[in-house]
Design a protein around this motif. Structure first.
Motif, short mmCIF file in Angstrom:
data_model
loop_
_atom_site.label_atom_id
_atom_site.label_comp_id
_atom_site.label_asym_id
_atom_site.label_seq_id
_atom_site.Cartn_x
_atom_site.Cartn_y
_atom_site.Cartn_z
N ASP A 1 0.83 -1.21 0.00
CA ASP A 1 0.00 0.00 0.00
C ASP A 1 0.86 1.26 0.00
N ILE B 1 2.10 1.84 -3.48
CA ILE B 1 1.01 2.41 -4.28
C ILE B 1 0.90 3.90 -4.01
N ASP B 2 0.92 4.28 -2.73
CA ASP B 2 0.84 5.70 -2.36
C ASP B 2 2.03 6.50 -2.87
N GLY C 1 3.35 6.10 -5.70
CA GLY C 1 3.17 6.33 -7.13
C GLY C 1 3.99 5.44 -8.04
N HIS D 1 -5.26 -4.19 -4.53
CA HIS D 1 -5.24 -2.74 -4.32
C HIS D 1 -4.46 -2.06 -5.45
N ALA D 2 -3.33 -2.66 -5.84
CA ALA D 2 -2.52 -2.10 -6.92
C ALA D 2 -3.26 -2.16 -8.25
N VAL E 1 -6.38 -1.98 -8.84
CA VAL E 1 -7.39 -0.92 -8.86
C VAL E 1 -6.78 0.41 -9.28
N LYS E 2 -5.49 0.59 -8.97
CA LYS E 2 -4.77 1.83 -9.32
C LYS E 2 -3.96 1.67 -10.61
N ASN E 3 -4.23 0.60 -11.38
CA ASN E 3 -3.51 0.33 -12.64
C ASN E 3 -2.01 0.13 -12.45
#
Length: 100
Positions: free
Chosen positions: A6, A9-10, A12, A42-43, A45-47
């Motif tokens: 996570d 992901i945050d 970027g 989770h990743a 979902v954020k492509n």
């Protein structure tokens, strides 16, 4: 592990590579409780692409881990080889990846 994914992901990132083992006898329903699987979703979902190791426990049935359908599971062998490939994402962004 979930917190680390996570955080990536945050931060970027575009690709997450996870090379960890753990479970010795994965069951299909574990993809809903496994931290790597949840983090990979989770990743997704954020492509963000997630690549994970298949594990190191050997060639017997049930020894592959990280089997969620929303991540790439990569296995290795003892043969020396190298090759490259070009990945094209939906927005035509191309990335050349080298495998050793």
């Amino acid at each position: 592990m979930l917190a680390a994914i996570d955080q990536a992901i945050d931060d970027g990132v575009d690709v997450i590579s996870v090379s960890v083992g753990g479970r010795t006898s994965p069951r299909a329903e574990e993809i809903f409780t496994d931290e790597v699987s949840i983090g990979a979703f989770h990743a997704l979902v954020k492509n963000i692409l997630v690549v994970a190791s298949a594990g190191n426990l050997g060639p017997t049935p049930g020894t592959v881990i990280n089997v969620a359908p929303w991540l790439f599971t990569i296995a290795a062998s003892t043969l020396d080889r190298d090759f490259s490939s070009t990945l094209t994402f939906g927005n035509n962004q191309q990335i050349t990846v080298f495998f050793f």
